[in-house]
Write a protein that holds these residues in place. Structure first.
Motif, PDB file in Angstrom:
ATOM      1  N   LEU A  47      -4.812   0.973  -7.559  1.00 58.86           N
ATOM      2  CA  LEU A  47      -3.656   1.016  -6.661  1.00 58.86           C
ATOM      3  C   LEU A  47      -3.955   0.484  -5.269  1.00 58.86           C
ATOM      4  CD1 LEU A  47      -2.295   4.475  -7.798  1.00 58.86           C
ATOM      5  CD2 LEU A  47      -1.204   2.256  -8.186  1.00 58.86           C
ATOM      6  N   LEU A  48      -5.025   0.938  -4.646  1.00 59.47           N
ATOM      7  CA  LEU A  48      -5.319   0.514  -3.279  1.00 59.47           C
ATOM      8  C   LEU A  48      -5.730  -0.957  -3.239  1.00 59.47           C
ATOM      9  CD1 LEU A  48      -5.219   1.537  -0.410  1.00 59.47           C
ATOM     10  CD2 LEU A  48      -7.580   2.325  -0.659  1.00 59.47           C
ATOM     11  N   GLY A  49      -6.375  -1.428  -4.277  1.00 60.04           N
ATOM     12  CA  GLY A  49      -6.714  -2.842  -4.361  1.00 60.04           C
ATOM     13  C   GLY A  49      -5.471  -3.722  -4.409  1.00 60.04           C
ATOM     14  N   LEU A  50      -4.420  -3.255  -5.066  1.00 59.73           N
ATOM     15  CA  LEU A  50      -3.174  -4.022  -5.097  1.00 59.73           C
ATOM     16  C   LEU A  50      -2.582  -4.151  -3.698  1.00 59.73           C
ATOM     17  CD1 LEU A  50      -1.628  -2.582  -8.375  1.00 59.73           C
ATOM     18  CD2 LEU A  50      -2.440  -4.924  -8.021  1.00 59.73           C
ATOM     19  N   VAL A  51      -2.656  -3.076  -2.905  1.00 59.25           N
ATOM     20  CA  VAL A  51      -2.166  -3.128  -1.528  1.00 59.25           C
ATOM     21  C   VAL A  51      -2.995  -4.124  -0.719  1.00 59.25           C
ATOM     22  CG1 VAL A  51      -1.931  -1.798   0.618  1.00 59.25           C
ATOM     23  CG2 VAL A  51      -1.195  -0.804  -1.567  1.00 59.25           C
ATOM     24  N   LYS A  52      -4.298  -4.044  -0.839  1.00 56.31           N
ATOM     25  CA  LYS A  52      -5.195  -4.938  -0.094  1.00 56.31           C
ATOM     26  C   LYS A  52      -4.945  -6.390  -0.485  1.00 56.31           C
ATOM     27  CE  LYS A  52     -10.169  -5.559   0.733  1.00 56.31           C
ATOM     28  NZ  LYS A  52     -11.504  -5.011   0.396  1.00 56.31           N
ATOM     29  N   HIS A  53      -4.824  -6.641  -1.773  1.00 58.68           N
ATOM     30  CA  HIS A  53      -4.553  -7.996  -2.266  1.00 58.68           C
ATOM     31  C   HIS A  53      -3.229  -8.527  -1.720  1.00 58.68           C
ATOM     32  CE1 HIS A  53      -4.175 -11.384  -5.015  1.00 58.68           C
ATOM     33  NE2 HIS A  53      -3.023 -10.883  -5.456  1.00 58.68           N
ATOM     34  N   LEU A  54      -2.193  -7.705  -1.791  1.00 61.15           N
ATOM     35  CA  LEU A  54      -0.885  -8.163  -1.341  1.00 61.15           C
ATOM     36  C   LEU A  54      -0.830  -8.380   0.163  1.00 61.15           C
ATOM     37  CD1 LEU A  54       1.419  -6.181  -3.748  1.00 61.15           C
ATOM     38  CD2 LEU A  54       1.180  -8.675  -3.600  1.00 61.15           C
ATOM     39  N   ALA A  55      -1.616  -7.635   0.920  1.00 60.35           N
ATOM     40  CA  ALA A  55      -1.685  -7.900   2.363  1.00 60.35           C
ATOM     41  C   ALA A  55      -2.211  -9.313   2.600  1.00 60.35           C
ATOM     42  CB  ALA A  55      -2.573  -6.869   3.058  1.00 60.35           C
ATOM     43  N   ALA A  56      -3.229  -9.696   1.853  1.00 60.59           N
ATOM     44  CA  ALA A  56      -3.796 -11.036   1.996  1.00 60.59           C
ATOM     45  C   ALA A  56      -2.812 -12.107   1.522  1.00 60.59           C
ATOM     46  CB  ALA A  56      -5.106 -11.137   1.216  1.00 60.59           C
ATOM     47  N   VAL A  57      -2.166 -11.869   0.397  1.00 60.89           N
ATOM     48  CA  VAL A  57      -1.217 -12.844  -0.156  1.00 60.89           C
ATOM     49  C   VAL A  57      -0.037 -13.047   0.793  1.00 60.89           C
ATOM     50  CG1 VAL A  57       0.432 -13.222  -2.040  1.00 60.89           C
ATOM     51  CG2 VAL A  57      -1.889 -12.440  -2.549  1.00 60.89           C
ATOM     52  N   ASP A  58       0.558 -11.949   1.225  1.00 54.84           N
ATOM     53  CA  ASP A  58       1.719 -11.998   2.113  1.00 54.84           C
ATOM     54  C   ASP A  58       1.356 -12.696   3.427  1.00 54.84           C
ATOM     55  OD1 ASP A  58       4.103 -11.189   3.672  1.00 54.84           O
ATOM     56  OD2 ASP A  58       4.346  -9.567   2.234  1.00 54.84           O
ATOM     57  N   SER A  59       0.193 -12.362   3.985  1.00 52.74           N
ATOM     58  CA  SER A  59      -0.201 -12.981   5.258  1.00 52.74           C
ATOM     59  C   SER A  59      -0.468 -14.477   5.091  1.00 52.74           C
ATOM     60  CB  SER A  59      -1.424 -12.286   5.846  1.00 52.74           C
ATOM     61  OG  SER A  59      -2.593 -12.583   5.111  1.00 52.74           O
ATOM     62  N   GLY A  60      -0.958 -14.874   3.939  1.00 53.23           N
ATOM     63  CA  GLY A  60      -1.182 -16.295   3.692  1.00 53.23           C
ATOM     64  C   GLY A  60       0.116 -17.063   3.567  1.00 53.23           C
ATOM     65  N   LEU A  69       6.670 -15.447  -3.371  1.00 58.92           N
ATOM     66  CA  LEU A  69       6.071 -14.205  -2.875  1.00 58.92           C
ATOM     67  C   LEU A  69       6.787 -12.978  -3.433  1.00 58.92           C
ATOM     68  CD1 LEU A  69       3.963 -12.853  -1.081  1.00 58.92           C
ATOM     69  CD2 LEU A  69       5.553 -13.128   0.846  1.00 58.92           C
ATOM     70  N   THR A  70       8.089 -13.056  -3.559  1.00 55.58           N
ATOM     71  CA  THR A  70       8.845 -11.942  -4.132  1.00 55.58           C
ATOM     72  C   THR A  70       8.450 -11.730  -5.590  1.00 55.58           C
ATOM     73  OG1 THR A  70      10.675 -12.309  -2.609  1.00 55.58           O
ATOM     74  CG2 THR A  70      11.174 -11.068  -4.614  1.00 55.58           C
ATOM     75  N   ALA A  71       8.342 -12.817  -6.349  1.00 55.23           N
ATOM     76  CA  ALA A  71       7.922 -12.695  -7.748  1.00 55.23           C
ATOM     77  C   ALA A  71       6.513 -12.125  -7.839  1.00 55.23           C
ATOM     78  CB  ALA A  71       7.995 -14.061  -8.430  1.00 55.23           C
ATOM     79  N   GLU A  72       5.609 -12.619  -7.017  1.00 54.81           N
ATOM     80  CA  GLU A  72       4.222 -12.133  -7.008  1.00 54.81           C
ATOM     81  C   GLU A  72       4.155 -10.651  -6.659  1.00 54.81           C
ATOM     82  OE1 GLU A  72      -0.157 -12.705  -6.678  1.00 54.81           O
ATOM     83  OE2 GLU A  72       1.423 -13.810  -7.685  1.00 54.81           O
ATOM     84  N   THR A  73       4.910 -10.240  -5.662  1.00 54.58           N
ATOM     85  CA  THR A  73       4.874  -8.839  -5.221  1.00 54.58           C
ATOM     86  C   THR A  73       5.489  -7.928  -6.274  1.00 54.58           C
ATOM     87  OG1 THR A  73       4.971  -9.621  -2.930  1.00 54.58           O
ATOM     88  CG2 THR A  73       5.412  -7.286  -3.308  1.00 54.58           C
TER      89      THR A  73
END
Length: 192
Positions: free
Chosen positions: A42-55, A138-142
């Motif tokens: 779960l926490l890894g998904l949050v960390k990953h999405l922070a990087a994806v969204d910021s990119g 990004l919406t699809a990825e999230t």
């Protein structure tokens, strides 16, 4: 902001919030432990999405997120964005993700949907996406990762639901779910 931006950001925000909500009420161990053979947690998904969204809503449009994310760098250890170290707290990573949202939302507010960015990690033929295309992607990825979070959280403690106060599961009766699971198992065994 125009209605199309509002709609796109609304769908993206619901997925962002769903991923974060999946951490609520789970223990520190349970938000961090790998529950699939590939280590999804779960926490890894949050960390990953922070990087994806910021990119996508930062770097792609020349508005890099101002805080360092070493796990998102090109020379980072593979998959280091998919799990949290012992030193990275849940509160810090969730707060980071929320700051990334605000930064990305400001990018969307500042640009037109037909504004073109540069996604250097995309294939050459798609390397210059519009803001519209990035928001859809990004919406699809999230949402994809929100689905992962749904399943991982169910594996942790059986908690299910689309968002707080709405399970979206049709029944809240554990006995009904046990009977349903038994029917599915029996059908699988009969078919094989």
């Amino acid at each position: 902001m125009d209605q199309h931006k509002d709609d796109l950001l609304g769908y993206l925000q619901r997925a962002r919030e769903a991923v974060v909500w999946k951490l609520e009420g789970a223990s520190e161990l349970d938000v961090r432990r790998p529950l699939t053979p590939t280590g999804t947690n779960l926490l890894g998904l949050v960390k990953h999405l922070a990087a994806v969204d910021s990119g996508y809503l930062g770097e792609v449009f020349g508005r890099p997120f101002p805080e360092p994310m070493p796990w998102a760098e090109l020379d980072a250890e593979p998959d280091s964005d998919m799990w949290a170290t012992a030193e990275e707290s849940r509160d810090e990573l969730v707060a980071l993700y929320r700051r990334v949202w605000a930064h990305g939302d400001a990018t969307v507010a500042a640009l037109e949907l037909d504004a073109t960015g540069l996604g250097p990690w995309w294939p050459e033929e798609r390397r210059r996406p519009t803001l519209f295309r990035v928001l859809v992607h990004l919406t699809a990825e999230t949402h994809r990762h929100a689905g992962h979070a749904d399943i991982v959280r169910e594996l942790v403690d059986g908690a299910v639901g689309a968002r707080e106060g709405m399970s979206n599961m049709g029944s809240e009766d554990p006995a009904q779910w046990a009977a349903h699971r038994a029917r599915v198992q029996a059908a699988a065994e009969a078919a094989s």
